[in-house]
Scaffold this motif. Structure first.
Motif, PDB file in Angstrom:
ATOM      1  N   TYR A  61      46.581 105.538  17.717  1.00  0.00           N
ATOM      2  CA  TYR A  61      46.597 104.090  17.518  1.00  0.00           C
ATOM      3  C   TYR A  61      45.974 103.364  18.705  1.00  0.00           C
ATOM      4  O   TYR A  61      45.242 102.383  18.532  1.00  0.00           O
ATOM      5  N   ALA A  62      46.277 103.816  19.921  1.00  0.00           N
ATOM      6  CA  ALA A  62      45.753 103.168  21.119  1.00  0.00           C
ATOM      7  C   ALA A  62      44.234 103.242  21.173  1.00  0.00           C
ATOM      8  O   ALA A  62      43.551 102.252  21.473  1.00  0.00           O
ATOM      9  N   LEU A  63      43.683 104.413  20.873  1.00  0.00           N
ATOM     10  CA  LEU A  63      42.229 104.571  20.902  1.00  0.00           C
ATOM     11  C   LEU A  63      41.554 103.817  19.753  1.00  0.00           C
ATOM     12  O   LEU A  63      40.440 103.310  19.907  1.00  0.00           O
ATOM     13  N   CYS A  64      42.224 103.721  18.615  1.00  0.00           N
ATOM     14  CA  CYS A  64      41.705 102.897  17.519  1.00  0.00           C
ATOM     15  C   CYS A  64      41.664 101.426  17.940  1.00  0.00           C
ATOM     16  O   CYS A  64      40.695 100.706  17.647  1.00  0.00           O
ATOM     17  N   GLY A  65      42.719 100.978  18.639  1.00  0.00           N
ATOM     18  CA  GLY A  65      42.735  99.609  19.145  1.00  0.00           C
ATOM     19  C   GLY A  65      41.615  99.373  20.146  1.00  0.00           C
ATOM     20  O   GLY A  65      40.972  98.315  20.144  1.00  0.00           O
ATOM     21  N   PHE A  66      41.363 100.357  21.011  1.00  0.00           N
ATOM     22  CA  PHE A  66      40.269 100.249  21.978  1.00  0.00           C
ATOM     23  C   PHE A  66      38.926 100.164  21.253  1.00  0.00           C
ATOM     24  O   PHE A  66      38.054  99.390  21.645  1.00  0.00           O
ATOM     25  N   GLY A  67      38.771 100.954  20.202  1.00  0.00           N
ATOM     26  CA  GLY A  67      37.561 100.869  19.387  1.00  0.00           C
ATOM     27  C   GLY A  67      37.400  99.494  18.782  1.00  0.00           C
ATOM     28  O   GLY A  67      36.287  98.960  18.690  1.00  0.00           O
ATOM     29  N   GLY A  68      38.513  98.879  18.373  1.00  0.00           N
ATOM     30  CA  GLY A  68      38.475  97.528  17.831  1.00  0.00           C
ATOM     31  C   GLY A  68      38.065  96.499  18.869  1.00  0.00           C
ATOM     32  O   GLY A  68      37.328  95.553  18.564  1.00  0.00           O
ATOM     33  N   SER A  71      34.279  96.964  19.266  1.00  0.00           N
ATOM     34  CA  SER A  71      33.509  96.615  18.076  1.00  0.00           C
ATOM     35  C   SER A  71      33.497  95.115  17.827  1.00  0.00           C
ATOM     36  O   SER A  71      32.449  94.535  17.502  1.00  0.00           O
ATOM     37  N   CYS A  72      34.633  94.445  17.987  1.00  0.00           N
ATOM     38  CA  CYS A  72      34.689  93.005  17.714  1.00  0.00           C
ATOM     39  C   CYS A  72      34.235  92.174  18.915  1.00  0.00           C
ATOM     40  O   CYS A  72      33.474  91.214  18.764  1.00  0.00           O
ATOM     41  N   GLY A  73      34.694  92.521  20.118  1.00  0.00           N
ATOM     42  CA  GLY A  73      34.353  91.750  21.307  1.00  0.00           C
ATOM     43  C   GLY A  73      32.861  91.736  21.589  1.00  0.00           C
ATOM     44  O   GLY A  73      32.259  90.677  21.818  1.00  0.00           O
ATOM     45  N   LEU A  74      32.231  92.897  21.557  1.00  0.00           N
ATOM     46  CA  LEU A  74      30.811  92.994  21.885  1.00  0.00           C
ATOM     47  C   LEU A  74      29.932  92.355  20.817  1.00  0.00           C
ATOM     48  O   LEU A  74      28.973  91.634  21.122  1.00  0.00           O
ATOM     49  N   THR A  75      30.238  92.616  19.547  1.00  0.00           N
ATOM     50  CA  THR A  75      29.369  92.112  18.481  1.00  0.00           C
ATOM     51  C   THR A  75      29.449  90.600  18.337  1.00  0.00           C
ATOM     52  O   THR A  75      28.422  89.929  18.163  1.00  0.00           O
ATOM     53  N   HIS A  76      30.644  90.041  18.395  1.00  0.00           N
ATOM     54  CA  HIS A  76      30.768  88.591  18.273  1.00  0.00           C
ATOM     55  C   HIS A  76      30.113  87.883  19.457  1.00  0.00           C
ATOM     56  O   HIS A  76      29.511  86.811  19.287  1.00  0.00           O
ATOM     57  N   THR A  77      30.211  88.454  20.641  1.00  0.00           N
ATOM     58  CA  THR A  77      29.568  87.855  21.809  1.00  0.00           C
ATOM     59  C   THR A  77      28.050  87.912  21.677  1.00  0.00           C
ATOM     60  O   THR A  77      27.336  86.977  22.069  1.00  0.00           O
ATOM     61  N   ALA A  78      27.539  88.991  21.099  1.00  0.00           N
ATOM     62  CA  ALA A  78      26.094  89.157  20.949  1.00  0.00           C
ATOM     63  C   ALA A  78      25.475  88.116  20.019  1.00  0.00           C
ATOM     64  O   ALA A  78      24.301  87.759  20.176  1.00  0.00           O
ATOM     65  N   VAL A  79      26.248  87.629  19.054  1.00  0.00           N
ATOM     66  CA  VAL A  79      25.695  86.661  18.093  1.00  0.00           C
ATOM     67  C   VAL A  79      26.182  85.236  18.366  1.00  0.00           C
ATOM     68  O   VAL A  79      26.148  84.388  17.473  1.00  0.00           O
ATOM     69  N   VAL A  80      26.603  84.955  19.595  1.00  0.00           N
ATOM     70  CA  VAL A  80      27.053  83.615  19.952  1.00  0.00           C
ATOM     71  C   VAL A  80      26.002  82.548  19.638  1.00  0.00           C
ATOM     72  O   VAL A  80      26.345  81.485  19.093  1.00  0.00           O
ATOM     73  N   PHE A 134      41.970  96.408  14.027  1.00  0.00           N
ATOM     74  CA  PHE A 134      41.725  97.820  13.757  1.00  0.00           C
ATOM     75  C   PHE A 134      42.931  98.686  14.089  1.00  0.00           C
ATOM     76  O   PHE A 134      43.243  99.637  13.363  1.00  0.00           O
ATOM     77  N   GLY A 135      43.617  98.359  15.187  1.00  0.00           N
ATOM     78  CA  GLY A 135      44.797  99.140  15.550  1.00  0.00           C
ATOM     79  C   GLY A 135      45.907  99.044  14.522  1.00  0.00           C
ATOM     80  O   GLY A 135      46.438 100.056  14.052  1.00  0.00           O
ATOM     81  N   PHE A 136      46.241  97.805  14.129  1.00  0.00           N
ATOM     82  CA  PHE A 136      47.319  97.619  13.158  1.00  0.00           C
ATOM     83  C   PHE A 136      46.906  98.064  11.757  1.00  0.00           C
ATOM     84  O   PHE A 136      47.757  98.449  10.957  1.00  0.00           O
ATOM     85  N   PHE A 327      30.073 100.616  12.805  1.00  0.00           N
ATOM     86  CA  PHE A 327      29.301 101.648  13.493  1.00  0.00           C
ATOM     87  C   PHE A 327      29.906 101.943  14.873  1.00  0.00           C
ATOM     88  O   PHE A 327      30.086 103.107  15.242  1.00  0.00           O
ATOM     89  N   ILE A 328      30.223 100.886  15.629  1.00  0.00           N
ATOM     90  CA  ILE A 328      30.820 101.071  16.954  1.00  0.00           C
ATOM     91  C   ILE A 328      32.204 101.700  16.835  1.00  0.00           C
ATOM     92  O   ILE A 328      32.550 102.628  17.577  1.00  0.00           O
TER      93      ILE A 328
END
Length: 358
Positions: A61-68, A71-80, A134-136, A327-328
């Motif tokens: 669960y922890a690693l799934c949360g890290f993946g989240g 995946s969300c932090g980087l992509t949303h920042t990229a399309v600001v 993603f974690g939950f 993908f991430i």
């Protein structure tokens, strides 16, 4: 070998483990079934020994949360920049008439650096959202799958995906709301604040803590349908691609080939996500710009046509965003050697009940 994969198989709601518990706590094998073991199940069994953790463990669960987070932090920042123009089109359609016009006006007024306004709250807010989303989702998918039982988890798998993703997004939006409110203020109110450090104390001084959470209900309206579509559509699209498009089972595909399928399924899911969630997204953008307005008042004022402003920009943004997120996320699972269950197959017990096997 059976004892080494039993915990993993027992926790997986989409796989039929050939073990059962008896009253004295001793695990026994039932009578052999007549259905032959498939090549896919053999591959899964041999690969299980290479996993870095058990399916459903705290580490998983922890690693799934890290993946989240990634995946969300980087992509949303990229399309600001695209998000900024989309928000401005929603709150001031007379000034920002189209995507290209919006970019042109923004660069003319604020310079190229103006396209990056709101990047900090975007990165922080969507990283927190990704952690919970993603974690939950993994937590609730396993929890609800175990509650349903093996056969019902397969028969009602779409409902399972919808329920798990909706539950996860409920908590994810609470984590996202404060930063989303700050982001919209920075992006849509010229002169209000240029940075997160300027926006937060100003918002708190004007409206208190309510300034950061008054948009949580519209966020639920936007994000819960979006996430339900995102996860359910992705899961079923992956299943369909491997069944009807990919010429070989997933177990025989390389990691690169699997990630290509993930990206395609993610983009398809993203297009549907954008359409489902866009009206509520328009309401959130206007609501966080204005003081004293409610979601229902904003919705009535915008009308049917108004809530669809900026849809094309959102389809481009969300389609690409969702594909990259999956993908991430899947790449993180591959890198950390997390269990990645194959597309669900009908349990042998259900096949017997339906008369599909002898």
């Amino acid at each position: 070998m059976f004892s080494s994969i039993a915990p993993l198989a027992r926790l997986n709601p989409f796989y039929a483990p050939h073990f059962q518990l008896v009253q004295d706590g001793v695990r026994k094998r039932p009578e052999p079934v007549e259905a032959p073991t498939t090549r896919r199940s053999l591959a899964a069994a041999s690969a299980a020994e290479d996993y870095s953790c058990e399916y459903g463990s705290l580490k998983f669960y922890a690693l799934c949360g890290f993946g989240g987070v990634l995946s969300c932090g980087l992509t949303h920042t990229a399309v600001v920049p695209l998000d900024l123009v989309k928000c401005r089109m929603q709150v001031d359609p007379q000034k920002y008439k189209s995507i290209f016009n919006g970019f042109s006006v923004t660069v003319k007024e604020d310079g190229v650096r103006g396209l990056a306004k709101g990047w900090a709250p975007t990165f922080i807010g969507y990283s927190m959202q990704g952690l919970c989303k993603f974690g939950f989702y993994e937590v609730f998918k396993i929890l609800y799958g175990n509650m349903l039982g093996e056969e019902n988890a397969y028969l009602w798998r779409t409902s399972l995906y919808l329920a798990a993703s909706a539950s996860a997004e409920f908590f994810a939006d609470i984590a996202l709301a404060p930063m989303e409110a700050a982001k919209v203020r920075i992006q849509t109110q010229p002169g209000y604040a240029n940075t997160l450090r300027q926006a937060v104390p100003k918002m708190f001084g004007e409206e208190g803590i309510w300034a950061f959470y008054k948009g949580v209900a519209p966020l639920w309206m936007r994000q819960i349908p979006y996430t339900m579509m995102k996860f359910a559509c992705f899961e079923r699209t992956v299943e369909a691609l491997y069944k009807y498009v990919v010429p070989k089972p997933r177990s025989e595909c390389s990691k690169g080939e699997q990630l290509v399928v993930t990206f395609i399924a993610g983009y398809i899911a993203g297009v549907f996500c954008a359409i489902v969630s866009h009206p509520a997204d328009s309401v959130v953008s206007v609501l966080n710009k204005e003081k004293g307005s409610s979601a229902s008042q904003v919705l009535m004022r915008l009308g049917f046509r108004g809530v669809w402003k900026g849809l094309f920009a959102r389809i481009i943004m969300i389609g690409t965003l969702t594909a990259l997120q999956w993908f991430i996320y899947d790449s993180v699972k591959v890198y950390f050697r997390l269990p990645r269950p194959p597309p669900p197959e009908m349990p042998e017990s259900l096949k017997k009940k339906l008369g599909l096997t002898q």
